[in-house]
Design an enzyme around this catalytic site. Sequence first.
Site, PDB file in Angstrom:
ATOM      1  N   TYR A 124       4.243   5.330  11.183  1.00 62.38           N
ATOM      2  CA  TYR A 124       4.544   3.941  11.524  1.00 62.38           C
ATOM      3  C   TYR A 124       5.398   3.207  10.481  1.00 62.38           C
ATOM      4  CZ  TYR A 124       0.326   3.283   8.621  1.00 62.38           C
ATOM      5  OH  TYR A 124      -0.600   3.318   7.612  1.00 62.38           O
ATOM      6  N   ARG A 133       0.863  -1.188   0.000  1.00 60.60           N
ATOM      7  CA  ARG A 133       0.000   0.000   0.000  1.00 60.60           C
ATOM      8  C   ARG A 133       0.898   1.236   0.000  1.00 60.60           C
ATOM      9  NH1 ARG A 133      -1.369   2.605   4.538  1.00 60.60           N
ATOM     10  NH2 ARG A 133      -1.371   0.774   5.876  1.00 60.60           N
ATOM     11  N   HIS A 174      -3.742   4.161   4.685  1.00 64.42           N
ATOM     12  CA  HIS A 174      -4.813   3.167   4.803  1.00 64.42           C
ATOM     13  C   HIS A 174      -6.131   3.774   4.335  1.00 64.42           C
ATOM     14  CE1 HIS A 174      -7.269  -0.069   6.373  1.00 64.42           C
ATOM     15  NE2 HIS A 174      -7.966   0.799   7.068  1.00 64.42           N
TER      16      HIS A 174
END
Length: 401
Positions: free
Chosen positions: A306, A293, A297
């Site tokens: 992160y 990805r 998200h």
Amino acid sequence: MTVESTAARTPRRSAGSKAGTTGTKRTTSTTKKAAGAGKSAEPALVQLLTPEGKRVKNAEFDQYVADITAEDLRGLYRDMVLTRRFDAEATALQRQGELGLWASLLGQEAAQIGSGRALRDDDYVFPTYREHGVAWCRGVDPTNLLGMFRGVNNGGWDPNGNNFHLYTIVIGSQALHATGYAMGITKDGADSAVIAYFGDGASSQGDVAEAFTFSAVYNAPVVFFCQNNQWAISEPTEKQSRVPLYQRAQGFGFPGVRVDGNDVLANLAVTKWALERARAGDGPTLVEAFTYRMGAHTTSDDPTRYRHDDERAAWEAKDPILRLRRHLEVSNHADEGFFAELETESEALGKRVREAVRAMPDPDHFAIFENVYADGHALVDEERAQFAAYQASFADEDGGK
């Protein structure tokens, strides 16, 4: 064909290798890497097109793309480019306040277009909420995908019109829906197949495990297509599983295979194979498309909190669209005129999407109270009356206008 030999196949393995021996070694190696080295592990996967655009042979899966033409390759490229353009426009619209939320597919175009183009018209698709490329392949107008995210409807299209179910927000529940549907069409005597899309995060949901159990026991004609983009929001895959996700299928008694999720040809071939197994009465298959990805998200997420920029940079070098473009150029299957025309078409699509979203009428404010109970309910009536009074207060404050 064994589960392990199929799943562990690599594109460089010679056709004369012993499947059982090679499969066992590869699986053991991959398992150890996944448990010990985390994201540094190099997974064994099916690949037909390298990141440099070079076509590589695969003794098992070449047959499923043997008849693909230069026109077909250009079509796959067009699908991915236009899907990415639509996705980028939707992201921009959300940033401008036109959509409440958006789940981008950036980086996952090959997995979706490859698998989507493997489907027959009579097959049925159960998506999550990120399968914009699959929706494109099923003929769902891109603008219809945006109504739910703008808050003007509960879906935006007729699921039976394209055999493409409405987006599912509850994580993993569509795997059960797909399994039940597959069991049903078997009883009806149909020879079509069902495919359920979900992500690596959803693979840890109990609904998915239950779907695996029922599909295996009842030999349901369903393909479980897991897009492993390696991050369940901020949770990396190695925090969810000590083994590669495709190996979970072994415990339920059906095949699992890992495919290069950024290779549109490999996704097309592997999904065709899995769908043919389903139609032939051989039961379910788990396909793990190992991809990445490249965006957030959803637009409410900040991936820089992160994961590292160098990780994204490494995967951008494996970009699925750039990969196929390189192949088209090297093979002389497309010229600059083709790419220029596609760029013009891409801009036109973005403009159409933007105008369509801004022209969407607001929903009836009281529609939220409809279809809550079949026969009505006193509490809903009370809430409706309170909301009506609340709405009327704005008119009173504005001088009755």
